[in-house]
Write a protein that holds these residues in place. Structure first.
Motif: not given
Length: 261
Positions: A81-109
């Motif tokens: 859940f944290h890697a597949r739902v929780d964290l992507p949701g936080l990154l999507d919200a940050a992209r809305v707040r900061h449209p000039r910030l490019v964020l990439r999510q790497a794979e889990v360990l």
């Protein structure tokens, strides 16, 4: 701004978070080793829950500093859940707040063979001989509501045996998934194991690891307790290669991924 800071990328290591102060201390140690391993990067730490700084606040800080690109590496052992739902949701919200910030999510360990190698090394660190055929290993994982994540955790046990003469290994879970520690112990004893080793598949100590050790202590007072993974060099290697892979540094990522645990 000097040339080094212009070249540097930003790696945000995101851990789960815990009320247990030992957890944050361990994550901080991992992050410090990442900084030593990758002096070319601006390495920061954030937590999903219960511990500061939060993912949101770190992303806001990064954007406020004018950083345009950042890569988030989850310090998570499973893709649930944290890697597949929780964290992507936080990154999507940050992209809305900061449209000039490019964020990439790497794979889990994940269950990278270097991570399995770190787990095996912690067993060796506990004084267990690779040639001791009396050894049975209980790999203790957190457990998840995501079935495939649990299946991958169950598969860890046989991989831990690689290169050893240990009798048997089985994965058990600290939460309500099956098998629980009592069943794992019974399986190991049925396989003929006389020396029981508890190998926690956790990055950091906390309430769940304490619970597992206590339960095994009740079931088998002579069980050997290995340490959590902590800042083992293999862990740091995997974080580094996850960052590289997320940024399409395929040659470096391929070279690192071929290193044996």
């Amino acid at each position: 701004m000097n040339a080094t800071s212009v070249r540097a990328g930003t790696l945000i290591a995101v851990a789960h978070g815990s009320r247990d102060p030992r957890s944050k201390l361990t994550v901080d140690a991992i992050v410090e080793r990442i900084r030593l391993r990758r002096p070319d990067l601006d390495v920061r730490v954030a937590f999903l829950d219960l511990t500061a700084p939060s993912v949101e606040s770190v992303l806001d800080d990064v954007a406020a500093e004018g950083i345009r690109y950042a890569t988030v590496v989850p310090l998570l052992l499973g893709s649930a859940f944290h890697a597949r739902v929780d964290l992507p949701g936080l990154l999507d919200a940050a992209r809305v707040r900061h449209p000039r910030l490019v964020l990439r999510q790497a794979e889990v360990l994940g269950d990278d063979r270097r991570m399995v190698g770190a787990l095996r090394a912690r067993i060796f660190d506990a004084g267990v001989d690779a040639t001791d055929s009396s050894v049975g290993v209980a790999v203790a994982a957190v457990g998840s509501s995501h079935g495939p994540a649990n299946q991958r955790s169950r598969a860890l046990a046989q991989r831990v045996l690689h290169g050893t003469s240990w009798r048997a290994a089985v994965t058990c879970f600290a939460t309500d998934q099956d098998p629980r520690p009592d069943r794992a112990l019974a399986c190991l004893e049925e396989a003929g194991a006389r020396t029981i080793v508890i190998a926690p598949w956790f990055l950091a100590p906390g309430l769940l690891t304490d619970r597992v050790f206590a339960e095994f202590g009740t079931l088998c007072r002579d069980a050997i307790a290995a340490d959590v993974l902590r800042d083992h060099p293999f862990v740091v290697d995997v974080v580094s290669s996850r960052y590289d892979a997320a940024n399409d540094l395929t040659a470096l990522g391929r070279d690192t991924s071929e290193r044996s645990a």
